[in-house]
Design a protein around this motif. Structure first.
Motif, PDB file in Angstrom:
ATOM      1  N   ILE A 879       0.872  -1.185   0.000  1.00  0.00           N
ATOM      2  CA  ILE A 879       0.000   0.000   0.000  1.00  0.00           C
ATOM      3  C   ILE A 879       0.900   1.222   0.000  1.00  0.00           C
ATOM      4  O   ILE A 879       1.836   1.312   0.785  1.00  0.00           O
ATOM      5  CB  ILE A 879      -0.978  -0.008   1.201  1.00  0.00           C
ATOM      6  CG1 ILE A 879      -1.776   1.314   1.245  1.00  0.00           C
ATOM      7  CG2 ILE A 879      -0.290  -0.260   2.535  1.00  0.00           C
ATOM      8  CD1 ILE A 879      -2.982   1.235   2.157  1.00  0.00           C
ATOM      9  N   LYS A 880       0.635   2.135  -0.959  1.00  0.00           N
ATOM     10  CA  LYS A 880       1.522   3.291  -1.054  1.00  0.00           C
ATOM     11  C   LYS A 880       0.707   4.570  -1.118  1.00  0.00           C
ATOM     12  O   LYS A 880      -0.432   4.580  -1.593  1.00  0.00           O
ATOM     13  CB  LYS A 880       2.441   3.169  -2.258  1.00  0.00           C
ATOM     14  CG  LYS A 880       1.757   3.188  -3.614  1.00  0.00           C
ATOM     15  CD  LYS A 880       2.783   3.264  -4.750  1.00  0.00           C
ATOM     16  CE  LYS A 880       2.073   3.340  -6.104  1.00  0.00           C
ATOM     17  NZ  LYS A 880       3.015   3.457  -7.230  1.00  0.00           N
ATOM     18  N   ASN A 881       1.321   5.635  -0.596  1.00  0.00           N
ATOM     19  CA  ASN A 881       0.650   6.934  -0.665  1.00  0.00           C
ATOM     20  C   ASN A 881       1.703   8.016  -0.737  1.00  0.00           C
ATOM     21  O   ASN A 881       2.894   7.772  -0.484  1.00  0.00           O
ATOM     22  CB  ASN A 881      -0.239   7.114   0.568  1.00  0.00           C
ATOM     23  CG  ASN A 881       0.566   7.366   1.823  1.00  0.00           C
ATOM     24  OD1 ASN A 881       1.539   6.666   2.068  1.00  0.00           O
ATOM     25  ND2 ASN A 881       0.191   8.363   2.600  1.00  0.00           N
ATOM     26  N   ARG A 882       1.265   9.207  -1.073  1.00  0.00           N
ATOM     27  CA  ARG A 882       2.189  10.341  -1.054  1.00  0.00           C
ATOM     28  C   ARG A 882       1.818  11.184   0.143  1.00  0.00           C
ATOM     29  O   ARG A 882       0.752  11.784   0.187  1.00  0.00           O
ATOM     30  CB  ARG A 882       2.068  11.159  -2.340  1.00  0.00           C
ATOM     31  CG  ARG A 882       2.735  10.543  -3.526  1.00  0.00           C
ATOM     32  CD  ARG A 882       3.121  11.598  -4.533  1.00  0.00           C
ATOM     33  NE  ARG A 882       4.264  12.394  -4.071  1.00  0.00           N
ATOM     34  CZ  ARG A 882       4.644  13.507  -4.686  1.00  0.00           C
ATOM     35  NH1 ARG A 882       3.980  13.979  -5.721  1.00  0.00           N
ATOM     36  NH2 ARG A 882       5.704  14.172  -4.250  1.00  0.00           N
ATOM     37  N   GLY A 883       2.680  11.253   1.055  1.00  0.00           N
ATOM     38  CA  GLY A 883       2.366  12.010   2.257  1.00  0.00           C
ATOM     39  C   GLY A 883       3.659  12.482   2.887  1.00  0.00           C
ATOM     40  O   GLY A 883       4.648  12.726   2.201  1.00  0.00           O
ATOM     41  N   LEU A 884       3.638  12.594   4.186  1.00  0.00           N
ATOM     42  CA  LEU A 884       4.860  12.993   4.874  1.00  0.00           C
ATOM     43  C   LEU A 884       5.913  11.929   4.595  1.00  0.00           C
ATOM     44  O   LEU A 884       5.717  10.765   4.910  1.00  0.00           O
ATOM     45  CB  LEU A 884       4.631  13.041   6.384  1.00  0.00           C
ATOM     46  CG  LEU A 884       3.783  14.181   6.914  1.00  0.00           C
ATOM     47  CD1 LEU A 884       3.487  13.942   8.388  1.00  0.00           C
ATOM     48  CD2 LEU A 884       4.500  15.494   6.730  1.00  0.00           C
ATOM     49  N   PRO A 885       7.028  12.315   3.978  1.00  0.00           N
ATOM     50  CA  PRO A 885       8.053  11.295   3.733  1.00  0.00           C
ATOM     51  C   PRO A 885       8.589  10.793   5.077  1.00  0.00           C
ATOM     52  O   PRO A 885       8.840  11.584   5.973  1.00  0.00           O
ATOM     53  CB  PRO A 885       9.138  12.018   2.940  1.00  0.00           C
ATOM     54  CG  PRO A 885       8.718  13.437   2.838  1.00  0.00           C
ATOM     55  CD  PRO A 885       7.457  13.665   3.592  1.00  0.00           C
ATOM     56  N   ILE A 886       8.713   9.496   5.197  1.00  0.00           N
ATOM     57  CA  ILE A 886       9.142   8.929   6.479  1.00  0.00           C
ATOM     58  C   ILE A 886      10.661   8.802   6.456  1.00  0.00           C
ATOM     59  O   ILE A 886      11.214   8.066   5.637  1.00  0.00           O
ATOM     60  CB  ILE A 886       8.478   7.564   6.706  1.00  0.00           C
ATOM     61  CG1 ILE A 886       6.946   7.753   6.696  1.00  0.00           C
ATOM     62  CG2 ILE A 886       8.936   6.945   8.018  1.00  0.00           C
ATOM     63  CD1 ILE A 886       6.175   6.465   6.601  1.00  0.00           C
ATOM     64  N   PRO A 887      11.348   9.550   7.307  1.00  0.00           N
ATOM     65  CA  PRO A 887      12.820   9.500   7.273  1.00  0.00           C
ATOM     66  C   PRO A 887      13.321   8.079   7.549  1.00  0.00           C
ATOM     67  O   PRO A 887      12.671   7.309   8.253  1.00  0.00           O
ATOM     68  CB  PRO A 887      13.240  10.446   8.407  1.00  0.00           C
ATOM     69  CG  PRO A 887      12.047  11.250   8.710  1.00  0.00           C
ATOM     70  CD  PRO A 887      10.857  10.435   8.346  1.00  0.00           C
ATOM     71  N   HIS A 888      14.474   7.792   6.971  1.00  0.00           N
ATOM     72  CA  HIS A 888      15.037   6.458   7.048  1.00  0.00           C
ATOM     73  C   HIS A 888      15.159   5.948   8.482  1.00  0.00           C
ATOM     74  O   HIS A 888      14.830   4.819   8.797  1.00  0.00           O
ATOM     75  CB  HIS A 888      16.415   6.456   6.369  1.00  0.00           C
ATOM     76  CG  HIS A 888      16.995   5.106   6.233  1.00  0.00           C
ATOM     77  ND1 HIS A 888      17.835   4.566   7.157  1.00  0.00           N
ATOM     78  CD2 HIS A 888      16.817   4.167   5.276  1.00  0.00           C
ATOM     79  CE1 HIS A 888      18.170   3.354   6.777  1.00  0.00           C
ATOM     80  NE2 HIS A 888      17.568   3.088   5.629  1.00  0.00           N
ATOM     81  N   GLU A 889      15.601   6.864   9.360  1.00  0.00           N
ATOM     82  CA  GLU A 889      15.919   6.404  10.715  1.00  0.00           C
ATOM     83  C   GLU A 889      14.690   6.052  11.551  1.00  0.00           C
ATOM     84  O   GLU A 889      14.812   5.455  12.600  1.00  0.00           O
ATOM     85  CB  GLU A 889      16.789   7.447  11.441  1.00  0.00           C
ATOM     86  CG  GLU A 889      16.139   8.798  11.682  1.00  0.00           C
ATOM     87  CD  GLU A 889      16.324   9.775  10.509  1.00  0.00           C
ATOM     88  OE1 GLU A 889      16.709   9.302   9.432  1.00  0.00           O
ATOM     89  OE2 GLU A 889      16.075  10.968  10.688  1.00  0.00           O
ATOM     90  N   ILE A 890      13.495   6.468  11.070  1.00  0.00           N
ATOM     91  CA  ILE A 890      12.328   6.130  11.904  1.00  0.00           C
ATOM     92  C   ILE A 890      11.434   5.090  11.230  1.00  0.00           C
ATOM     93  O   ILE A 890      10.346   4.793  11.727  1.00  0.00           O
ATOM     94  CB  ILE A 890      11.497   7.394  12.242  1.00  0.00           C
ATOM     95  CG1 ILE A 890      10.923   8.017  10.986  1.00  0.00           C
ATOM     96  CG2 ILE A 890      12.303   8.396  13.036  1.00  0.00           C
ATOM     97  CD1 ILE A 890       9.825   9.030  11.293  1.00  0.00           C
TER      98      ILE A 890
END
Lengths: 961, 151
Positions: A879-890
């Motif tokens: 499932i994919k969406n365009r939203g707040l990009p989730i930083p790698h570290e979290i």
């Protein structure tokens, strides 16, 4: 001058004197009136003063006598030969200087002749004696003396008899031999002895004039001999006194004296050596016999020394006690004890010397040799006289410098005296015996000392007391005992061992000790009294707890046997404190549920606390029978731990391990382990641990890492956070529930007062239904969360993820509309790849939460896509969406409970629970979920991938067929 | 002609309070919606400046600090918590802008009735109502009846 030369040619010719008178007439022209060779005893009266004068002045004397009866003048001459007057002459004629000179010269020549003759005879004697002795097979002193006397009378002229006596240092004859001379029995020997006494007291060993002891043989001459080693010899010769040959023989023997002395000395040595050899043989058979047969020994000695009685006393403490005797009277005595200085035996005990007496009842002899004033026999052993009479020989037996006993023997009166050889031989034997005795006694006690590793050791000897009791007198303490008792060896020596105990402490031991003494008296071996706890009183008055054991050792070599008590004590004051501490500590650990164990390197349990039994389910007996490897889920872990403990020894190493209980349950424990070594360097391991299974479960519940045990503080922090989270969560859930609920209520309130137009209802209805579904969804979240957390099992069924996604979408229509979002579902791919065996409602919750999340954090007017694709290791729900990009570290942290990114916090709707629950549900279905951010279609897309591994897929295929 | 009076509603999930919007609209008012703190500040500033005029303002205590679109372009340092957005807005209006209750009555809505929010709002003289209507309690309907008479 031809005469003079012939004088010296054949010095031992027996017809010399017959030929001398005519030769003098020829040579001097004077007629010989009378001629006296070696005028010893009988010379004519007119000659006597002249001979005496010559001897006095040690030179030849010539005198002219008055003329009488017209017979002309007479010359009288006493010729000095350098040693004696060897010739008396009366010549008819007048004195002239020529005659006088020639007579003086004749005297000198006679002297030379005598010397030559004596030398020749002496040489012949020596050579014959040597040959004869060396030809003998078994040499005894007596036989040797006989050979010597025989050779003397055979070889020396005018020697009719010879008597030879060898004396010991006390002028007591060792052996007598005679040839041609009758010596009869004791009387002769006794007379010889008296002679020897006189020589010793009056003139020593210097030659004594024959006349002085004429009364003895009437016509004998005698010489004394000095023999090496303190011995002496007496030679008595029956020689023709006054004859020239007799004189020659005396002269020859005189020259032989030193040779004879040496020869007799050798004989004595040889005989002594033979004697020593006999004793050595005796020692060999007797002293090497274990145990020593002292009775047998004294009988053998008695026999060997032709003794009347032989007795051996041994030292016990400070006195002598009878050990063995051949004397039946002594043997019958109840107790034979000599104190130091008591009687002759006691004197030897004191002096450490040896003693030989001719007659014990001779006060003078006793005084001379011992300094004692002895008034007749005084036997400590009793009133009887026994065998101890007259001839007496005793030696003290030494072990090092210590007198350990006295060996004495005696002969009755009328028996030969013990001689120097006997004494030396017995001393030699005594030395051997002393060594053997000392070894036996010391090994008796020493074995006990060495056999014990106790700290303190004290030995006491049980001495009878006058009142019929006894006194255990201490005589040996080791350093440990000195430390324990607080005194030096000197201070403790001689004390009553009972005083070492605290008041009353000895009384409690007494019965046990008495019993042991009785046992020891009836048995051959020593008796041990088992260790008990007792209290010792130190010299400074303080007390110490000790663990003490006793050993009763009996010395049966003396009569009555003497008893030794060996006390072995260990100071337990500190160890008792430590033991009590240890016990309390173990009890505390037990209470705290901490297990203690000790095991050897092979893995066998040596010690195990009850707590260990509770944790592992294995009792101490169980553990004793199995290797500890069996406790480990991974048995190799134990070896690794041991290696680590060894390399860190003696420090503790911490570790967390998974164990398998007796009931096969797996548990986690955390603890510490270390290597320990005992005094002998033997390795073992000990450790403490506690069950942390629940704690790790708690940590898991709290989302904390289980790699390590959290410290209390951290755990508390986590718990507090967890509690706060739950409160927050509840209020947040409340908030979220209230929002749609109040929306529902608000609408219904509005409609209650005034029924709206149909168009309004139709516009509002999807919201209202949607809000109700949201409420239901959140309540479901709660219930699934509960189920998952409790680890309850659940039913599975085959579900098409496509269908699930489509159903879910309907619930979100109003939210999608509000955000002007589009949700695309790739139905074909989902249907093709994702028909999975799952719990329908849980998976629905997963989809709901993911879609909810996507909607919440999507840009307005953006698109959300759900699809499936195939990967090497399984099929993926994406499932994919365009939203707040989730930083790698979290990207992993977002699955933790309560986590919301800072950016997400700008939007106040999330609870931080949705993704956590998603992951828990997915993992409960053996699938996995991860978050990825991929750049595509001109921007970054957040993807959530749920991977259903092939196991799901294959299983489905199989079951579908 | 007199313009239709306006009501400013600040809420990031207006769907949830659709009923409230409906009621206000039915009374003859125009609803202006601000879905985040940033937008609300702009509206309040305009009211202060006299560019816009509102009969009342209704604030949700917990509103998004800003829209997602803008959020995505911001640096970390600009982040502010959305917990107290309502309090911040109320304080902004009353203290910073000095808009008095006479000029513009303000009500606040909350899902929580925690003391901190109550105290803050009381201090500013702003009534705090539950988002859930209740007959037993003072609710937002009374406020509407009082300040937004039907026209």
């Amino acid at each position: 001058m031809s005469f003079f030369t012939t004088i010296l040619e054949r010095p031992t010719d027996r017809d010399f004197w017959e030929r001398l008178a005519p030769a003098i007439k020829n040579q001097l022209g004077y007629r010989v009136v009378s001629l006296y060779p070696f005028p010893a005893g009988s010379v004519s009266p007119e000659f006597k003063p002249l001979v005496q004068q010559a001897r006095r002045e040690r030179s030849s004397k010539i005198r002219e006598s008055a003329q009488r009866l017209g017979r002309g003048a007479l010359l009288h001459a006493a010729l000095w030969d350098g040693n004696d007057v060897s010739l008396g002459l009366s010549l008819r004629g007048r004195l002239s200087p020529e005659v006088s000179e020639q007579l003086l010269e004749l005297g000198q020549l006679l002297g030379l002749r005598r010397q030559l003759g004596a030398q020749q005879v002496a040489a012949r004697l020596e050579s014959r004696i040597g040959q004869s002795l060396s030809g003998q097979e078994r040499r005894t002193l007596r036989a040797d003396l006989r050979v010597i006397t025989r050779v003397l009378i055979e070889e020396a002229p005018a020697l009719h008899g010879a008597l030879l006596v060898a004396f010991d240092d006390e002028e007591y004859p060792l052996a007598v031999a005679a040839s041609g001379l009758a010596v009869e029995g004791d009387s002769s020997l006794r007379q010889l002895w008296q002679f020897g006494e006189r020589l010793a007291t009056e003139s020593g060993w210097t030659p004594v004039p024959v006349s002085d002891w004429m009364r003895f043989t009437g016509k004998a001459t005698a010489r004394t001999l000095r023999i090496e080693g303190g011995y002496g010899g007496l030679l008595i010769l029956d020689v023709e006194a006054g004859s020239p040959d007799g004189y020659l023989a005396q002269e020859a023997v005189e020259q032989c004296l030193s040779y004879l002395a040496a020869t007799i000395g050798v004989s004595i040595q040889l005989e002594a050596a033979a004697w020593l050899q006999k004793l050595h043989d005796l020692a060999k058979t007797e002293l090497e016999h274990k145990p020593l047969r002292l009775d047998h020994l004294v009988h053998r000695l008695n026999e060997l020394f032709s003794s009347g009685a032989t007795t051996l006393f041994l030292r016990v403490q400070s006195e002598l006690r009878l050990a063995a005797t051949t004397d039946p009277h002594l043997e019958a005595c109840e107790e034979v004890v000599y104190q130091p200085g008591e009687g002759l035996t006691g004197h030897l005990f004191n002096s450490g010397q040896s003693l030989r007496l001719f007659d014990t009842e001779d006060p003078d002899e006793v005084r001379r040799k011992t300094g004692l004033e002895r008034r007749g026999p005084a036997h400590p052993e009793g009133p009887f006289v026994g065998g101890v009479t007259a001839r007496f020989l005793a030696i003290s037996i030494h072990s090092g410098e210590r007198v350990v006993g006295v060996l004495r023997m005696c002969r009755e009166k009328g028996q030969p005296k013990f001689n120097l050889q006997d004494e030396q031989a017995l001393r030699f034997f005594g030395d051997l015996l002393g060594t053997a005795l000392a070894f036996a006694l010391e090994s008796l006690i020493y074995d006990c000392i060495m056999g014990s590793t106790s700290v303190a050791l004290a030995v006491s000897c049980r001495e009878p007391t006058a009142d019929g009791g006894f006194l255990p007198r201490t005589f040996l303490t080791n350093a440990g005992a000195q430390e324990l008792l607080g005194g030096s060896a000197e201070e403790l020596d001689g004390l009553d061992a009972r005083e070492f105990y605290a008041p009353g402490a000895y009384r409690r031991l007494e019965d046990r000790l008495e019993k042991a003494f009785r046992q020891a008296a009836s048995r051959r071996e020593s008796v041990e009294v088992k260790p008990v706890l007792s209290r010792i009183r130190r010299r400074d008055g303080t007390f110490r707890m000790v663990r003490i054991s006793h050993r009763i050792v009996v010395d049966r070599r003396v009569h009555p046997p003497s008893f030794y008590t060996i006390g072995l004590a260990r100071d337990t004051t500190e160890s008792l404190i430590h033991a009590a501490q240890h016990e309390r500590l173990m009890a505390m650990l037990n209470e705290m549920g901490i297990a203690y164990f000790r095991c050897n390197s092979a893995g066998y349990t040596l010690e195990s606390s009850p707590a260990e039994g509770r944790i592992t389910g294995f009792s101490e007996e169980d553990l004793a029978g199995i290797k500890r490897d069996a406790l480990y889920v991974n048995p190799a872990e134990r070896k690794r731990l041991m290696a680590e403990a060894r390399s860190n020894s003696p420090r503790l190493i911490e570790s967390r391990q998974q164990l398998r209980r007796k009931d096969k349950d797996e548990i986690w424990i955390a603890g510490a382990l270390r290597q320990i070594k005992d005094a002998a360097g033997k390795e073992s391991f000990e450790g403490l641990y506690r069950d942390v299974t629940d704690r790790l479960k708690l940590q898991t519940f709290l989302n904390a890492s289980t790699d390590r045990l959290l410290p209390e503080k951290e755990l508390n922090q986590k718990l507090r956070e967890n509690a706060e989270f739950h409160l927050d969560y509840l209020s947040s859930v409340g908030h979220q529930l209230l929002t749609p609920l109040s929306s529902l209520l608000g609408n219904l309130e509005n409609w209650k007062n005034l029924l709206p137009q149909e168009s309004t209802i139709l516009r509002r209805m999807p919201y209202i239904v949607g809000q109700a579904r949201v409420c239901a969804r959140m309540v479901k979240n709660l219930s699934f969360m509960d189920k998952i957390l409790r680890g309850e099992s659940f039913q599975r069924e085959w579900i098409s993820m496509a269908q699930l996604a489509i159903e879910t979408t309907l619930d979100f229509q109003h939210l999608l509309d509000a955000g002007k979002l589009r949700l695309d579902i790739d139905k074909p791919s989902l249907e093709r790849l994702l028909v999975v065996r799952v719990h329908r409602e849980m998976l629905r919750q997963v989809v709901v939460n993911l879609v909810d999340n996507a909607i919440k954090y999507s840009r307005p007017r953006s698109k959300i896509t759900i699809r499936a694709f195939e990967r090497r290791d399984g099929h993926v729900f994406d499932i994919k969406n365009r939203g707040l990009p989730i930083p790698h570290e979290i990207r992993e942290k977002i699955f933790e409970r309560g986590f919301r990114s800072r950016k997400a916090k700008m939007i106040p709707t999330g609870t931080g629970l949705g993704l956590w629950l998603v992951r828990r549900i997915v993992e409960a279905h053996d699938a996995s979920i991860r978050c990825r951010v991929l750049a595509e279609q001109g921007g970054e897309w957040n993807h959530f991938h749920i991977l259903f591994p092939h196991s799901h897929h294959r299983f489905r295929r199989r079951s579908f067929r | 002609m007199t313009a239709i009076p306006r009501v400013l509603i600040v809420d990031d999930q207006p769907g949830d309070i659709g009923w409230l919007v409906d009621r206000i609209v039915e009374r003859g008012y125009e609803v202006v919606l601000a879905t985040n703190e940033q937008a609300a500040r702009e509206r309040l500033q305009a009211a202060k400046d006299g560019r816009e005029k509102y009969a009342t303002a209704i604030l949700d205590v917990m509103v998004a600090a800003m829209d997602l679109e803008d959020l995505m372009d911001l640096d970390e340092k600009f982040f502010v918590d959305s917990e107290d957005t309502g309090i911040r807005l109320a304080r902004f209006a009353r203290k910073e802008l000095g808009i008095s209750a006479r000029q513009m009555p303000i009500a606040s809505l909350t899902i929580r009735d925690d003391d901190r929010v109550k105290m803050a709002m009381k201090e500013l003289g702003i009534p705090l109502f539950h988002r859930t209507p209740s007959t037993e309690r003072e609710d937002i309907n009374r406020f509407i009846d009082k300040h937004l008479p039907s026209r």
